[in-house]
Design a protein around this motif. Structure first.
Motif, PDB file in Angstrom:
ATOM      1  N   ALA A 944      -8.739  -0.153  -9.174  1.00 32.36           N
ATOM      2  CA  ALA A 944      -7.952  -1.058  -9.772  1.00 32.36           C
ATOM      3  C   ALA A 944      -8.171  -2.366  -8.718  1.00 32.36           C
ATOM      4  O   ALA A 944      -8.095  -3.420  -9.543  1.00 32.36           O
ATOM      5  CB  ALA A 944      -6.412  -0.607  -9.700  1.00 32.36           C
ATOM      6  N   ILE A 945      -7.745  -2.173  -7.569  1.00 32.24           N
ATOM      7  CA  ILE A 945      -7.907  -3.574  -6.986  1.00 32.24           C
ATOM      8  C   ILE A 945      -9.499  -4.280  -6.916  1.00 32.24           C
ATOM      9  O   ILE A 945      -9.589  -5.458  -6.854  1.00 32.24           O
ATOM     10  CB  ILE A 945      -7.704  -3.349  -5.239  1.00 32.24           C
ATOM     11  N   SER A 946     -10.585  -3.531  -7.185  1.00 31.04           N
ATOM     12  CA  SER A 946     -11.771  -3.869  -7.404  1.00 31.04           C
ATOM     13  C   SER A 946     -11.888  -4.910  -8.596  1.00 31.04           C
ATOM     14  O   SER A 946     -12.601  -5.708  -8.490  1.00 31.04           O
ATOM     15  CB  SER A 946     -12.907  -2.636  -7.369  1.00 31.04           C
ATOM     16  N   CYS A 959      -2.453  -8.514  -6.439  1.00 35.88           N
ATOM     17  CA  CYS A 959      -3.506  -7.650  -5.898  1.00 35.88           C
ATOM     18  C   CYS A 959      -3.131  -7.321  -4.529  1.00 35.88           C
ATOM     19  O   CYS A 959      -3.042  -6.161  -4.028  1.00 35.88           O
ATOM     20  CB  CYS A 959      -4.868  -8.303  -5.896  1.00 35.88           C
ATOM     21  N   LEU A 960      -2.453  -8.219  -3.728  1.00 38.94           N
ATOM     22  CA  LEU A 960      -1.928  -8.020  -2.278  1.00 38.94           C
ATOM     23  C   LEU A 960      -0.686  -7.252  -2.395  1.00 38.94           C
ATOM     24  O   LEU A 960      -0.834  -6.325  -1.404  1.00 38.94           O
ATOM     25  CB  LEU A 960      -1.668  -9.604  -1.484  1.00 38.94           C
ATOM     26  N   ASN A 961       0.059  -7.299  -3.248  1.00 37.34           N
ATOM     27  CA  ASN A 961       1.150  -6.318  -3.159  1.00 37.34           C
ATOM     28  C   ASN A 961       0.548  -4.944  -3.494  1.00 37.34           C
ATOM     29  O   ASN A 961       1.313  -4.005  -2.764  1.00 37.34           O
ATOM     30  CB  ASN A 961       2.247  -6.769  -4.552  1.00 37.34           C
ATOM     31  N   LEU A 962      -0.340  -4.725  -4.043  1.00 36.75           N
ATOM     32  CA  LEU A 962      -0.647  -3.454  -4.565  1.00 36.75           C
ATOM     33  C   LEU A 962      -1.500  -2.840  -3.231  1.00 36.75           C
ATOM     34  O   LEU A 962      -1.241  -1.814  -2.998  1.00 36.75           O
ATOM     35  CB  LEU A 962      -1.628  -3.459  -5.630  1.00 36.75           C
ATOM     36  N   ILE A 963      -2.072  -3.760  -2.569  1.00 39.80           N
ATOM     37  CA  ILE A 963      -2.818  -3.532  -1.458  1.00 39.80           C
ATOM     38  C   ILE A 963      -1.967  -3.087  -0.261  1.00 39.80           C
ATOM     39  O   ILE A 963      -2.009  -1.846   0.382  1.00 39.80           O
ATOM     40  CB  ILE A 963      -3.578  -4.629  -0.794  1.00 39.80           C
ATOM     41  N   LYS A 964      -0.695  -3.754  -0.119  1.00 40.93           N
ATOM     42  CA  LYS A 964       0.403  -3.376   0.596  1.00 40.93           C
ATOM     43  C   LYS A 964       0.934  -2.029   0.304  1.00 40.93           C
ATOM     44  O   LYS A 964       1.302  -1.053   1.211  1.00 40.93           O
ATOM     45  CB  LYS A 964       1.384  -4.358   0.845  1.00 40.93           C
ATOM     46  N   GLU A 971     -10.345  -1.046   1.942  1.00 39.09           N
ATOM     47  CA  GLU A 971     -11.170  -1.138   0.792  1.00 39.09           C
ATOM     48  C   GLU A 971     -10.927  -2.508   0.461  1.00 39.09           C
ATOM     49  O   GLU A 971     -12.007  -3.219  -0.315  1.00 39.09           O
ATOM     50  CB  GLU A 971     -10.678  -0.429  -0.217  1.00 39.09           C
ATOM     51  N   ALA A 972      -9.944  -3.274   0.557  1.00 35.68           N
ATOM     52  CA  ALA A 972      -9.890  -4.649   0.091  1.00 35.68           C
ATOM     53  C   ALA A 972     -10.539  -5.499   0.707  1.00 35.68           C
ATOM     54  O   ALA A 972     -11.323  -6.545   0.038  1.00 35.68           O
ATOM     55  CB  ALA A 972      -8.241  -5.029   0.306  1.00 35.68           C
ATOM     56  N   PRO A 977     -15.145 -12.400   0.784  1.00 37.33           N
ATOM     57  CA  PRO A 977     -15.684 -12.924   1.990  1.00 37.33           C
ATOM     58  C   PRO A 977     -15.198 -13.081   2.936  1.00 37.33           C
ATOM     59  O   PRO A 977     -13.998 -13.422   3.102  1.00 37.33           O
ATOM     60  CB  PRO A 977     -16.381 -14.290   1.261  1.00 37.33           C
ATOM     61  N   PRO A 978     -15.927 -12.835   4.251  1.00 28.31           N
ATOM     62  CA  PRO A 978     -14.982 -12.927   5.407  1.00 28.31           C
ATOM     63  C   PRO A 978     -14.210 -14.330   5.856  1.00 28.31           C
ATOM     64  O   PRO A 978     -13.372 -14.507   6.483  1.00 28.31           O
ATOM     65  CB  PRO A 978     -16.194 -12.507   6.705  1.00 28.31           C
TER      66      PRO A 978
END
Length: 1330
Positions: A944-946, A959-964, A971-972, A977-978
């Protein structure tokens, strides 16, 4: 399905005695026979063949001198050591055979016709010439006299309860007119001697009398009680014969009845009513029945018959027939033909009262015969036979072919009809002819039936319970090849002894072995019967004795191995001999075991077989007392039957089990251990069976074991050991279809097909699929697959299995099979095996549902035109049986193919109102966001985040809320990019998450990497990582004052963590406070580093003010600690020795008093009230079992409490061991510290304090080293694992020892019994002080 087989016969011909024999009796304890004649008594020993005693009765006047006297009864009185003799003239004489004294104990003026003693020899009954019965005690005191003929019915007269009259009852097939027929009383049979007959029930509580009624002239049976009270009178029976015999078990009274067209043996109940019958194989008025006799265990009924004189010059015969019953059918098992004139006429016969199957016969020519029978099952024993079992039934032999069908007796597959009654059935010993059979009948003719492909129909072979009109019987029927007459040198032997030939064996196609017993000595003769030349087409052939071998001893059994062709024979004394029948010299030699010693059974065995056990051919035997022997070793004493099949030994036991033992690599000892163990761990060798089951046969290549119950009905079981052995053979031969069908029918796990030999299976996958050739069966195989190796768990391999496991390291078992079979099916016919191919995808370790759905979708788009192809609808319906519809719907949704989703949804139970709006909403979305929504719905958050990361920066907050929420930081970070801002935001969120879970150092690293230096500094400060914190301070360009403040903060945290050297470094280098740094080093006992810093900054005054006082203070502390540890160690050591002594005393007292300990004590004693330390410890451990459900913290707390140093606690000795161990380890750790202190003490000239400390530490170490053998003794280490056993031990003492050791050494505390190690190589001493 058993037959009576003759063990051996004993003859005593031409007994030298005057007169003619009239009756006889047995003296069971002496083993002699008493024979009465018109001159007196004669006692003979049939074994030694000599007359032991003669008692004349003529001289004393008990018998007339003219020879007209008659002895009508002889009875041996065991307790009086005398013989009671009754004469027809009325005298009852008591004769002492040892003193030869005669005493007349009674006399009846009217004469005596019958004398009958009760089975317990407490009462004697006399039937007089005046038709009366006289009952007397064993001391011949009269009790009562009664008339035989009574008008009353008896005490058991039937009572009418008023439920209608006889006129209104149903009269059956006779019709109502039978009611008005006048009852006609037929007179007694013409050949009836009109003498009364008396028989007792086995327990002596009742007796029955059969007598001719003077009024009607017909016979009646009356039942009397032991108290001489009439119980019942038999119903009127036309044609009732004089023979009478009460079954010893007490249920029935046997007699005979002449019917219009037949002659029957009928049975009466105790109440006088008829209860069953069976027909004798003679026409009306052909024979008369002289007597009926039951054997001791009520299993065999002997019928003595004689031909009636129908023609003047006709030869008359006498017959003795042995009948048995099974499944309510009476079988004629043995027939003996005697003459009725001259020396061969039977005088009397009787069963042995002790040995059930021994029959004694006395003939007129002073000829005595004794026959011993036993039960046997006649079955074909070759591996490739039809599992034939033959049952003798008089003129018929009932053959059941168990390979074709299981037919319960008395039915059969086919019947063989013969002109004479059959006495023995044999099957050939050579494998090619194992379905043929030979029959030895009562006329000593052998009828040979052969089974081949000949189309001829034999009229003597009749189908039984199979076939019929319009039915084709898929069975090769045998036909009579020829009937052979045996030519003997002395044909008179047959007239004197009807069973002079026995133990027939069909050893070659035209050679039989038969045994004859010598009538004058204890010898036997083995005769070779071979076919004599005869003219072609002659119906009857001739068998002549081509050669013979004389054996010293009486042969009681003979057996032949069909595999090794060995012939073993057993003598009456148990000796086993080997008959070298193939040798030109025809020798007999002792059978020897592997040790070279002759084999002799301790007891004669009724059944013997030959089997190869561990490469050695052994003789197996079973006695009539259920003792089982292999060679001369007793293996078990509870075996009821056994059979040899292939490489297996099958046995049934009194514990109602059937055991199947593998013989190839077994030994006699292992078999003995296996049968004696009470609990068989391997379910493959043992199974429960019904009570009383006996082995009938084993069906080859089908693993069917046929058992017969005591009543006669059959039961078929598939013993697991036989089934698995047969399956393994099929798999080795690549006969997958037969193995699969057997496993499917008998519910054997199908994983065995692969696990038996993985490499062979994978190499022959196509063969497997072609043989099975059924989509359903292949799918069944797939559904049973699992990773478990069933040859290690469910079906262990035999010890000698040569199959080696193939190790497949490139994948799991299920995946290997699925891939290999799918490739084979796609190669053979992908359309036919479409469903199986789908199953192979689903059954993989990670189900490939997406591939399956894609294949179904392809079927829908382009349906193949092949006839046996599967439609998409059928495939989807089948798929829904394997996979949950909701799971399949989710997988189809995960393919992002909405056509596939709709196809699956239509087959499910979902409401279109639910999924159609959802699908329509998805179709309107941007592709990446659409896929994100689907993945989020399916909880595939990584995907999903991909997809969401590709939607643009406006979707990044989502996306950031889902990552948290889902902790998808790693994975995120890979998705951006770095150097991007999104990467930095995710990193900061990741670091804050790590701070929340107290991973401060990792959080600092994440912050430092993304450039959040302030957050990184806070994280490094929190975790005490002073180097990284100072690095971050440099990155943040801290001023000198800020660095000094930061350094003091870091030093405080390092001191809290007891890192004094690091704290001193920070203070010296960043706060420029070397004085505080020196104090921290002194506090941390870093003496040399402190001195280095003092001399570096030239502050020698600090040595006097701080360094020396600190060193002296440290020396005092060490001295005080060593004194404390030494005192504590000595105290604990003394207490440990006291506790051990107390426990040993308590243990010895418990063993002496045999007081059981522990929670199982109620199994041994309910009277003891002693509570020992072990009991208390058991209670403690049981109460602590509740702790297992608590938290780990409480569990650790409870473990600490368990080893209490409180005196008298149950585990005090363990607590003391633990404390002593800890004290030694603490001293061991001080070596380096002591060495450093000694150096600085010497440096500053504190020699006295240094020597004092060094000596104190050395004394403490030596004390502990000396104490190690006393504390950790070898005896206590062994006692902790070895219970007290021995010949003087009892159950209570062993249990007491077990619980004592259980208390001394729990499994979790076993490391306490290992002594700690002292490192003697470490040089802690300062040699300068010596």
């Amino acid at each position: 399905m058993r037959n009576l087989k003759l063990l051996h016969s004993l003859e005593f011909r031409d007994i030298q005695a005057p007169g003619k024999p009239q009756c006889f009796s047995l003296r069971t304890e002496q083993g002699t026979v008493l024979i009465g004649s018109e001159h007196g008594l004669i006692e003979v020993d049939p074994v030694t063949r000599e007359v032991k005693n003669e008692i004349p009765l003529v001289e004393e006047g008990f018998l007339p001198e003219d020879g007209s006297g008659c002895i009508i009864g002889i009875h041996d009185l065991l307790d009086q050591e005398s013989v009671c003799v009754a004469t027809a003239s009325g005298d009852v004489v008591l004769c002492n055979l040892s003193t030869r004294q005669l005493e007349c104990v009674g006399s009846v003026a009217s004469g005596i016709s019958v004398m009958s003693w009760s089975p317990d020899q407490e009462l004697v009954l006399l039937a007089t010439g005046q038709e009366t019965l006289i009952m007397m005690t064993k001391d011949f005191e009269p009790i009562m006299e009664q008339q035989i003929h009574q008008d009353d019915f008896g005490e058991s007269k039937f009572v009418t309860v008023g439920w209608g009259k006889k006129e209104t009852q149903f009269h059956g097939s006779e019709g109502r007119q039978a009611l008005f027929q006048v009852q006609m009383h037929e007179s007694a049979l013409p050949w009836d001697d009109h003498r009364p007959q008396v028989t007792w029930r086995g327990d002596g509580q009742f007796f029955a009398v059969s007598a001719v009624c003077p009024e009607t002239g017909s016979r009646k049976v009356r039942v009397w009680s032991r108290e001489f009270a009439l119980q019942s009178t038999s119903e009127p029976v036309a044609g009732l014969g004089p023979a009478l015999a009460w079954k010893p078990s007490g249920s029935l009274i046997a007699s005979t009845q002449d019917k219009p067209n037949q002659q029957d043996v009928v049975f009466f109940e105790k109440n006088g009513l008829l209860h069953g019958h069976f027909m004798l194989p003679f026409v009306k008025d052909e024979v008369k029945v002289n007597n009926l006799l039951w054997n001791a265990d009520s299993t065999v009924l002997a019928v003595w018959l004689e031909d009636l004189q129908r023609e003047e010059n006709a030869t008359r015969k006498a017959y003795v027939q042995l009948w048995t019953v099974g499944n309510y059918h009476w079988y004629l098992k043995q027939s003996l033909y005697f003459g009725t004139c001259g020396k061969n006429k039977i005088v009397s016969l009787m069963w042995d009262p002790v040995i059930p199957y021994r029959l004694h016969v006395l003939c007129h020519g002073w000829h005595y015969l004794c026959y011993n029978w036993h039960w046997t099952t006649d079955r074909s024993s070759e591996e490739n036979n039809l599992a034939n079992v033959a049952v003798i039934d008089g003129y018929r032999v009932l053959v059941t072919v168990f390979r074709q069908t299981v037919i319960p007796p008395p039915m059969c597959t086919y019947r063989l009809l013969l002109p004479h009654p059959v006495n023995q059935v044999v099957f050939p010993a050579h494998p090619e002819k194992s379905n043929s059979l030979a029959l030895l009948d009562a006329s000593n003719q052998i009828s040979v039936y052969k089974c081949d492909d000949s189309p001829r129909v034999d009229p003597t072979v009749k189908l039984g319970a199979v076939g019929g009109n319009g039915f084709k019987v898929p069975l090769r029927m045998p036909h009579l090849e020829k009937r052979y007459k045996i030519q003997l040198e002395n044909s008179g032997d047959q007239e004197v002894n009807p069973l002079h030939l026995n133990h027939l064996i069909w050893i070659q196609e035209d050679v039989f072995l038969v045994v004859r017993h010598s009538q004058s000595s204890p010898q036997s003769v083995i005769c070779h019967l071979t076919t004599a030349p005869s003219e072609t087409g002659e119906e009857q052939g001739q068998l002549s004795i081509s050669s013979s071998v004389t054996v010293d001893g009486v042969i009681i059994s003979l057996c032949c191995s069909s595999k090794t062709k060995s012939v073993a024979l057993q003598l009456a004394d148990g000796q086993i001999l080997k008959y070298l029948w193939e040798s030109p010299s025809l020798a007999v030699k002792p059978w020897k075991n592997t040790g070279g010693l002759p084999v002799r059974f301790p007891y004669p065995c009724m059944q013997i077989e030959l089997a190869v056990i561990g490469g050695e051919e052994c003789v197996l035997g079973l006695t009539n007392r259920y003792r089982f022997f292999i060679n001369d070793t007793e293996i078990a004493s509870n075996i009821t039957s056994f059979a040899i099949y292939d490489e297996f030994l099958l046995l049934t036991t009194h514990s109602h089990t059937c055991q199947c033992l593998y013989l190839r690599d077994a030994s006699v000892k292992t078999l003995q251990v296996g049968l004696s163990s009470s609990n068989m761990s391997n379910e493959e060798t043992l199974r429960k069976v019904e009570r009383g089951s006996r082995i009938v046969t084993v069906v080859p290549q089908d693993a069917k074991l046929i058992l017969q119950m005591p009543r006669g009905n059959l039961e078929v079981v598939h013993h697991r050991a036989l089934v698995l052995a047969q399956i393994r053979k099929w798999l080795d031969k690549l006969m997958f279809k037969e193995a699969f069908e057997c496993m499917r029918k008998l519910r054997i796990n199908l994983n065995l097909i692969y696990d038996h030999n993985p490499q062979v299976f994978l190499e022959n996958v196509e063969t497997f699929i072609k043989q099975i050739d059924s989509v359903n069966h292949i799918n069944l195989f797939f559904t049973e697959l699992k990773e478990e190796d069933v040859t290690k768990t469910m079906y262990p391999r035999p010890v000698t299995s040569v199959v080696q496991l193939s190790q497949h390291l490139d994948g799991t078992k299920v995946d290997l099979i699925c891939d290999a079979m799918r490739a084979a099916m796609e190669n053979i016919n992908p359309h036919k095996y479409c469903l199986s191919i789908l199953t192979s995808h689903v059954k993989k370790t990670a189900p490939e549902l997406e591939i399956v759905l894609q294949k179904v979708h392809e079927l829908q788009e382009s349906a193949p035109s092949v006839p046996d192809a599967v439609s998409a609808e059928e495939a989807l319906k089948y798929l829904l049986l394997l996979v949950d519809v909701n799971e399949l719907y989710d997988y189809s949704l995960g393919t992002y193919d909405f056509d596939l989703v709709l196809m699956v949804a239509e087959k499910s139970q979902k409401d279109p109102k639910e999924y159609l709006p959802f699908l329509n909403t998805l179709k309107k979305m941007e592709p990446n966001y659409q896929r994100f929504t689907i993945d989020k719905y399916l909880k595939r958050y990584e995907k999903a985040i991909s997809h969401l990361s590709k939607c643009g920066s406006e979707y990044f907050p989502e996306c950031l809320n889902l990552i948290k929420d889902k902790n998808l930081y790693n994975e995120a970070l890979k998705l951006y990019p770095p150097n991007s801002q999104q990467h930095k935001d995710i990193s900061i969120a990741y670091g804050e998450h790590l701070l929340q879970v107290h991973l401060d150092e990792l959080a600092g690293l994440v912050f430092a990497r993304c450039g959040a230096h302030e957050k990184a500094l806070e994280a490094f400060l929190t975790c005490g990582s002073w180097q990284q914190a100072l690095c971050m301070a440099a990155r943040l360009s801290f001023t000198r004052d800020q660095l000094a403040s930061l350094g003091r903060t870091l030093a405080g945290k390092l001191v809290e963590q007891r890192k004094h050297s690091d704290a001193a470094t920070v203070l010296e280098q960043y706060a420029q406070d070397y004085e505080e740094a020196v104090l921290l080093l002194l506090e941390g006992a870093a003496w040399e580093e402190a001195l280095r810093m003092v001399y570096k900054y030239n502050r020698l005054d600090i040595i006097e003010t701080n360094v020396k006082p600190s060193i002296l203070e440290a020396q005092k502390n060490y001295m005080a600690f060593l004194d404390s540890q030494t005192a504590t160690f000595s105290h604990h050591k003394k207490r440990l020795l006291v506790v051990r002594e107390l426990k040993e005393q308590a243990q010895q007292e418990n063993m002496d008093n045999e007081v059981p300990l522990g929670p199982e004590s109620d199994l041994f004693s309910d009277t003891s009230s002693v509570m020992s330390g072990s009991d208390r410890s058991s209670k403690y451990s049981h109460s602590n079992s509740r702790i297992s459900a608590r938290s780990s913290k409480n569990r650790r707390k409870a473990e600490r409490k368990k080893h209490s140093l409180k005196e008298g606690s149950p585990l005090e000795d363990l607590a003391l061991l633990e404390a002593l161990n800890e004290e030694i380890q603490n001293i061991e750790k001080l070596k380096d510290e002591i060495h450093q202190v000694l150096k600085v003490l010497f440096l500053f000239e504190f020699d006295e304090q240094a020597r004092e400390l060094q000596k104190a530490f050395e004394d403490t170490l030596q004390l502990m080293e000396r104490s190690l053998p006393e504390i950790w003794t070898l005896t206590h280490q062994q006692n902790s694992a070895t219970p007290v056993l021995g010949p003087s031990s009892t159950a209570n003492s062993i249990m007491a020892s077990y619980h004592q050791q259980k208390t001394l050494a729990p499994v979790l505390d076993s490391e306490l019994f290992i002594p700690p190690k002292i490192n003697k190589s470490f040089q802690w001493k300062l040699n300068l002080l010596e």
